[in-house]
Design a protein around this motif. Structure first.
Motif, PDB file in Angstrom:
ATOM      1  N   PHE A  30      32.248 -10.248 -82.968  1.00  0.00           N
ATOM      2  CA  PHE A  30      33.027 -10.143 -81.737  1.00  0.00           C
ATOM      3  C   PHE A  30      33.282 -11.525 -81.139  1.00  0.00           C
ATOM      4  O   PHE A  30      34.395 -11.851 -80.724  1.00  0.00           O
ATOM      5  CB  PHE A  30      32.287  -9.256 -80.727  1.00  0.00           C
ATOM      6  N   ASP A 136      42.705  -2.628 -62.219  1.00  0.00           N
ATOM      7  CA  ASP A 136      41.751  -1.992 -63.134  1.00  0.00           C
ATOM      8  C   ASP A 136      42.243  -2.011 -64.579  1.00  0.00           C
ATOM      9  O   ASP A 136      41.445  -1.907 -65.497  1.00  0.00           O
ATOM     10  CB  ASP A 136      41.500  -0.536 -62.716  1.00  0.00           C
ATOM     11  N   ILE A 229      38.911  -6.170 -77.376  1.00  0.00           N
ATOM     12  CA  ILE A 229      38.218  -5.741 -76.161  1.00  0.00           C
ATOM     13  C   ILE A 229      38.404  -4.240 -75.946  1.00  0.00           C
ATOM     14  O   ILE A 229      37.526  -3.555 -75.458  1.00  0.00           O
ATOM     15  CB  ILE A 229      38.807  -6.483 -74.930  1.00  0.00           C
ATOM     16  N   HIS A 231      40.691  -3.092 -73.870  1.00  0.00           N
ATOM     17  CA  HIS A 231      41.091  -2.893 -72.472  1.00  0.00           C
ATOM     18  C   HIS A 231      41.947  -4.076 -72.051  1.00  0.00           C
ATOM     19  O   HIS A 231      41.687  -5.195 -72.457  1.00  0.00           O
ATOM     20  CB  HIS A 231      39.836  -2.819 -71.589  1.00  0.00           C
ATOM     21  N   ASP A 233      43.904  -5.916 -68.514  1.00  0.00           N
ATOM     22  CA  ASP A 233      44.126  -5.887 -67.069  1.00  0.00           C
ATOM     23  C   ASP A 233      44.863  -7.153 -66.650  1.00  0.00           C
ATOM     24  O   ASP A 233      44.982  -8.095 -67.430  1.00  0.00           O
ATOM     25  CB  ASP A 233      42.805  -5.683 -66.314  1.00  0.00           C
ATOM     26  N   GLU A 235      44.217  -9.611 -65.000  1.00  0.00           N
ATOM     27  CA  GLU A 235      43.467 -10.865 -65.014  1.00  0.00           C
ATOM     28  C   GLU A 235      43.864 -11.736 -66.205  1.00  0.00           C
ATOM     29  O   GLU A 235      43.711 -12.960 -66.180  1.00  0.00           O
ATOM     30  CB  GLU A 235      41.968 -10.566 -65.043  1.00  0.00           C
ATOM     31  N   ARG A 271      29.471 -20.235 -73.671  1.00  0.00           N
ATOM     32  CA  ARG A 271      29.577 -19.268 -72.582  1.00  0.00           C
ATOM     33  C   ARG A 271      28.599 -18.110 -72.802  1.00  0.00           C
ATOM     34  O   ARG A 271      27.935 -17.652 -71.879  1.00  0.00           O
ATOM     35  CB  ARG A 271      31.014 -18.750 -72.517  1.00  0.00           C
ATOM     36  N   TRP A 282      25.518 -20.036 -64.942  1.00  0.00           N
ATOM     37  CA  TRP A 282      26.379 -20.293 -66.106  1.00  0.00           C
ATOM     38  C   TRP A 282      27.639 -21.068 -65.768  1.00  0.00           C
ATOM     39  O   TRP A 282      28.129 -21.852 -66.566  1.00  0.00           O
ATOM     40  CB  TRP A 282      26.693 -18.999 -66.862  1.00  0.00           C
TER      41      TRP A 282
ATOM     42  N   ALA B 100      30.413 -11.317 -63.184  1.00  0.00           N
ATOM     43  CA  ALA B 100      31.592 -12.116 -62.859  1.00  0.00           C
ATOM     44  C   ALA B 100      32.259 -12.629 -64.132  1.00  0.00           C
ATOM     45  O   ALA B 100      31.625 -12.756 -65.169  1.00  0.00           O
ATOM     46  CB  ALA B 100      31.198 -13.289 -61.972  1.00  0.00           C
ATOM     47  N   GLY B 101      33.546 -12.919 -64.031  1.00  0.00           N
ATOM     48  CA  GLY B 101      34.285 -13.438 -65.171  1.00  0.00           C
ATOM     49  C   GLY B 101      35.376 -12.473 -65.595  1.00  0.00           C
ATOM     50  O   GLY B 101      35.500 -11.387 -65.041  1.00  0.00           O
ATOM     51  N   SER B 102      36.149 -12.878 -66.599  1.00  0.00           N
ATOM     52  CA  SER B 102      37.242 -12.031 -67.061  1.00  0.00           C
ATOM     53  C   SER B 102      36.682 -10.793 -67.751  1.00  0.00           C
ATOM     54  O   SER B 102      35.503 -10.736 -68.087  1.00  0.00           O
ATOM     55  CB  SER B 102      38.102 -12.810 -68.046  1.00  0.00           C
ATOM     56  N   THR B 103      37.566  -9.810 -67.979  1.00  0.00           N
ATOM     57  CA  THR B 103      37.135  -8.595 -68.681  1.00  0.00           C
ATOM     58  C   THR B 103      36.619  -8.942 -70.075  1.00  0.00           C
ATOM     59  O   THR B 103      35.652  -8.345 -70.550  1.00  0.00           O
ATOM     60  CB  THR B 103      38.307  -7.611 -68.769  1.00  0.00           C
ATOM     61  N   THR B 104      37.250  -9.923 -70.709  1.00  0.00           N
ATOM     62  CA  THR B 104      36.779 -10.372 -72.024  1.00  0.00           C
ATOM     63  C   THR B 104      35.318 -10.761 -71.933  1.00  0.00           C
ATOM     64  O   THR B 104      34.496 -10.377 -72.765  1.00  0.00           O
ATOM     65  CB  THR B 104      37.586 -11.600 -72.479  1.00  0.00           C
ATOM     66  N   GLN B 105      35.002 -11.524 -70.896  1.00  0.00           N
ATOM     67  CA  GLN B 105      33.634 -12.001 -70.721  1.00  0.00           C
ATOM     68  C   GLN B 105      32.675 -10.862 -70.411  1.00  0.00           C
ATOM     69  O   GLN B 105      31.550 -10.846 -70.901  1.00  0.00           O
ATOM     70  CB  GLN B 105      33.642 -12.977 -69.555  1.00  0.00           C
ATOM     71  N   VAL B 107      32.937  -7.734 -71.326  1.00  0.00           N
ATOM     72  CA  VAL B 107      32.705  -6.981 -72.565  1.00  0.00           C
ATOM     73  C   VAL B 107      31.831  -7.792 -73.523  1.00  0.00           C
ATOM     74  O   VAL B 107      30.901  -7.269 -74.140  1.00  0.00           O
ATOM     75  CB  VAL B 107      34.053  -6.610 -73.230  1.00  0.00           C
ATOM     76  N   GLU B 108      32.127  -9.086 -73.605  1.00  0.00           N
ATOM     77  CA  GLU B 108      31.350  -9.985 -74.468  1.00  0.00           C
ATOM     78  C   GLU B 108      29.866  -9.954 -74.067  1.00  0.00           C
ATOM     79  O   GLU B 108      28.988  -9.804 -74.925  1.00  0.00           O
ATOM     80  CB  GLU B 108      31.932 -11.382 -74.271  1.00  0.00           C
ATOM     81  N   GLY B 129      37.285  -1.984 -62.817  1.00  0.00           N
ATOM     82  CA  GLY B 129      37.858  -2.553 -64.040  1.00  0.00           C
ATOM     83  C   GLY B 129      36.782  -2.750 -65.094  1.00  0.00           C
ATOM     84  O   GLY B 129      36.983  -2.441 -66.269  1.00  0.00           O
ATOM     85  N   ALA B 133      36.513  -0.751 -68.768  1.00  0.00           N
ATOM     86  CA  ALA B 133      36.493  -1.504 -70.028  1.00  0.00           C
ATOM     87  C   ALA B 133      35.196  -1.264 -70.789  1.00  0.00           C
ATOM     88  O   ALA B 133      35.192  -1.205 -72.024  1.00  0.00           O
ATOM     89  CB  ALA B 133      36.673  -2.994 -69.740  1.00  0.00           C
TER      90      ALA B 133
END
Lengths: 318, 443
Positions: A30, A136, A229, A231, A233, A235, A271, A282, B100-105, B107-108, B129, B133
């Motif tokens: 991933f 969302d 992912i 999903h 949105d 963002e 990250r 972080w 906090a962070g983007s949806t990618t983050q 999920v990651e 959101g 996800a």
């Protein structure tokens, strides 16, 4: 002149990535697919960057790529990954072509701010569309491949393999482009536009082409990440997403077409660990790393490789 | 001089390179080292906002609640019915990460929690959101995941999940409840305006509220609907518009810092004398911003939490212990987090008793489905979404500030039974409201 080892290098790297996609643990697969998607976007940024242009709005095409996948899912019920990774860059490229007529006239901060403005317009529109779930967002269908559905784990691995091949293709094509006359014009444009015009080349057109190329690559990245992912949105279009791409571009450096992917992998791994082991700090770890890079490695991670190769070149008779 | 400078730079570069190498090696060690853990523990992933604008009002109060409740469970010091140690006897080992962070983050981080750190269950997520996800990913990774907050009813309406639960009610009841409260307490007030943040939560809140008002008070009229940006912080233009229009009620789902800013600016311009405020999440500001909330403001807490929580030994312990450890009373997100962990404990305990040993994930899931358990504030019934989505009571009250004792309080508190403000199983919330709330049981 030393031999160009980029293409064989890319081929070997792709084989390694395919191996990771096939055999590594799930979280690593991933991490890889997200990095590759991000690397594609940053590759486009690099093309622009070489001409002295920095887009703060690549998130526009990234989101267009993602939403193209989502809308094709909803409208036509299609989830074929091959089809979607072709459709998304096509739509993104078309939009970049149209916006390019305007943007190719601008340079420096004006170019950057305009790209940012267009990304934020898309963000605003998406936030206001409650049928698409507003902030969302909504879920993407599990991507399918030719043949029967292979199950969730294999789907991620196949998608990652596909992303690695797309990355290879994109990197090879961009490499060829950068080696062509049009590609070499980038540096000339950055240094002295008027001279380029006097040489008989259209700066406007060259920048337009680069902008479309960057848009196509960002569209592909958005499509891949959307499917990985599951999903999407708004963002994706937000300026912080665009900022992340610029971050990776600085981390990576513009030295080679492989640099964006290396930078993206480094960024996502950093990250990942920062979020896990310093959950309250972080942001600071990421920001601190960027600062260190700007101070000590202003040409990015890739400059380490270049420096490692330099003594060899010096020894060779020029 | 130049030479020294260059030498210095070279040394630093070498250091950076060495650090990078060290980081890479450390990374590899981490990768291989994560499998080792205590066999008896239940490793529980906790995800909430530790940074960003949602951390202050939601994330940190819920993280604090998680720490408090997990410590008490591990020591076995909770009041009945949770006075046994651990999750079915197993010590809880919490792993806290940032939402906090983007949806990618998001999920990651979830995938890493499951696949790299091998947690046994995850409790978390404030943002709708994030929940939308994460739900399919949890299902894909077969990971028991309990959402503790996120408001949207879409999660279990569009899909049926095996591994995903939510122990708090959806945002539907916030706005149905607000409309019912107005009808009951202020039947003469029929004109209303709305000021809601322009993103999914605000849009859904306003839609549910207007639809509810149409059903409950057909004569009601909207004067104006305002949509400030999320985290705008500056509402003077909106307040001017609200002052120009003549409405009796102003509905708002602004929360956290936005709500505080809006209240301060509205108070300064006497907006509350002009119209009565209905704040669906107003409870978060009750103690920290007491003086600026005008008397008569209608306040909710997204359920029977905080000041609305019913008296019980559990609630008394929770309030006292929370205030002692963190210096402020717990707010509704603290209650929601505690509720999620207690729900999981109830399910683990039940499954452990039935299995006679440490239950596996499927047994815990079976126990949690359609479970009825005691939350800190009220009974929770996992009645919707095929036994995966909770319903609870809903409560609203009217704010009063006692200037003498400097304490805020709520009067005229009305509790609405769960099935008065939630759709019956199998019905989508939006359609239930606009269809006239058929089958609502308010007695």
């Amino acid at each position: 002149m030393s031999r160009d080892r980029t293409l064989p290098g890319l081929a070997v790297a792709t084989l390694v990535l395919l191996g990771v996609a096939a055999a590594a643990p799930g979280w690593m697969v991933f991490t890889l697919v997200v990095s590759l998607a991000q690397g594609l976007v940053v590759l486009g940024l690099m093309v622009l960057w070489r001409a002295g242009l920095m887009s703060f709005g690549q998130s526009l095409y990234y989101a267009v790529g993602g939403y193209t996948v989502g809308l094709i899912n909803i409208q036509f019920g299609l989830s074929n990954a091959l089809l979607l990774v072709l459709a998304a860059p096509a739509v993104a490229g078309l939009l970049a072509f149209l916006l390019g007529f305007l943007l190719a006239r601008y340079r420096d901060i004006f170019f950057s701010m305009l790209t940012l403005a267009f990304a934020m317009i898309l963000y605003g529109v998406l936030v206001k569309s409650s049928t698409l779930g507003s902030t969302d967002g909504f879920s993407i269908l599990t991507p399918s491949f030719l043949g029967p559905h292979p199950g969730p784990d294999a789907t991620q691995r196949l998608l990652t393999g596909l992303a690695a091949l797309i990355a290879l293709l994109a990197a090879a094509l961009v490499h060829r482009y950068l080696k062509s006359t049009a590609g070499h014009l980038a540096t000339a444009i950055r240094d002295n536009e008027i001279r380029v015009e006097y040489l008989g080349y259209s700066v406007h057109r060259a920048i337009h082409v680069k902008y479309v190329l960057a848009g196509i690559l960002a569209g592909a990245g958005g499509a891949i990440v959307a499917m990985a992912i599951g999903h999407i949105d708004p963002e994706m279009a937000y300026w912080t997403t665009a900022g992340e791409f610029v971050f990776v571009a600085i981390l990576a450096g513009a030295g080679s077409v492989a640099a964006p992917f290396l930078g993206a992998i480094l960024f996502v791994v950093l990250r990942t660990y920062a979020a896990q082991y310093t959950p309250h700090l972080w942001h600071m770890v990421l920001g601190g790393t960027l600062l260190l890079f700007i101070v000590f490695l202003p040409d990015g991670v890739w400059s380490l490789f270049e420096r490692a190769c330099r003594p060899l070149k010096r020894r060779a008779p020029s | 001089m130049l030479m020294i400078k260059r030498k210095y730079r070279d040394t630093l570069r070498a250091l950076v390179r060495a650090a990078a190498l060290g980081l890479a090696v450390a990374g590899m060690v981490f990768c291989t080292g994560t499998a080792a853990r205590a066999a008896g523990d239940v490793k529980l992933g906790i995800v909430t906002f530790l940074s960003g604008p949602a951390a202050g009002p939601f994330g940190i109060p819920s993280r604090n609640a998680a720490n408090l409740v997990i410590d008490a469970i591990n020591q076995g010091t909770l009041p009945a019915p949770y006075n046994t140690k651990g999750f079915g006897g197993a010590t809880i080992d919490p792993v806290i990460i940032d939402e906090a962070g983007s949806t990618t983050q998001v999920v990651e981080n979830f995938r890493n929690l499951v696949q790299q750190r091998h947690v046994d269950a995850v409790v978390g997520y404030v943002s709708s959101g994030s929940c939308l996800a994460i739900a399919p990913v949890a299902e894909e990774l077969k990971m028991l995941t309990v959402f503790y907050d996120c408001g949207t009813p879409r999660i279990f309406e569009a899909h049926s999940y095996k591994y995903v639960f939510r122990t708090s009610a959806t945002a539907t009841m916030d706005n149905v409840g607000a409309a019912r409260y107005l009808k009951q307490m202020f039947p003469g007030d029929t004109t209303y305006a709305g000021i809601n943040p322009n993103y999914a939560w605000g849009q859904d809140s306003w839609r549910d509220f207007t639809d509810s008002m149409k059903v409950i008070e057909p004569k009601s009229k909207v004067t104006v609907a305002l949509w400030p940006k999320l985290f705008a912080g500056q509402y003077n233009a909106e307040i001017s518009t609200l002052l120009i229009n003549k409405q009796q009620i102003i509905h708002s789902s602004l929360f956290g810092g936005d709500l505080t800013a809006f209240l301060a600016q509205a108070d300064a311009r006497d907006l509350p004398k002009h119209s009565r405020l209905v704040l669906t999440t107003g409870e978060t500001d009750m103690y920290t911003f007491s003086k600026h909330i005008p008397d008569g403001t209608i306040i909710g807490a997204r359920g029977p939490y905080g000041v609305f929580a019913h008296k019980s030994p559990l609630n008394t312990w929770f309030r006292a212990a929370f205030e002692k450890r963190f210096g402020t009373p717990p707010i509704y997100t603290s209650y929601q987090m505690a509720q999620a962990i207690l729900g999981l404990k109830a399910a683990y305990d039940k499954a452990a008793q039935e299995a006679g040993k440490r239950p596996d994930q499927d047994e815990v899931i079976k126990a949690l489905t359609y479970l009825k358990f005691e939350g800190v504030g009220d009974a929770v019934d996992m009645a919707l979404g095929n036994g995966h989505q909770a319903v609870t009571e809903m409560a609203y009250g009217t704010y009063e500030y006692d200037a003498k004792t400097k304490t805020p309080k709520l009067v005229n508190i009305v509790y609405f039974p769960a099935w008065c403000v939630n759709p019956p199983p199998g019905t989508k919330a939006v359609q239930w409201i606009s269809g006239g709330m058929k089958g609502a049981k308010c007695q």
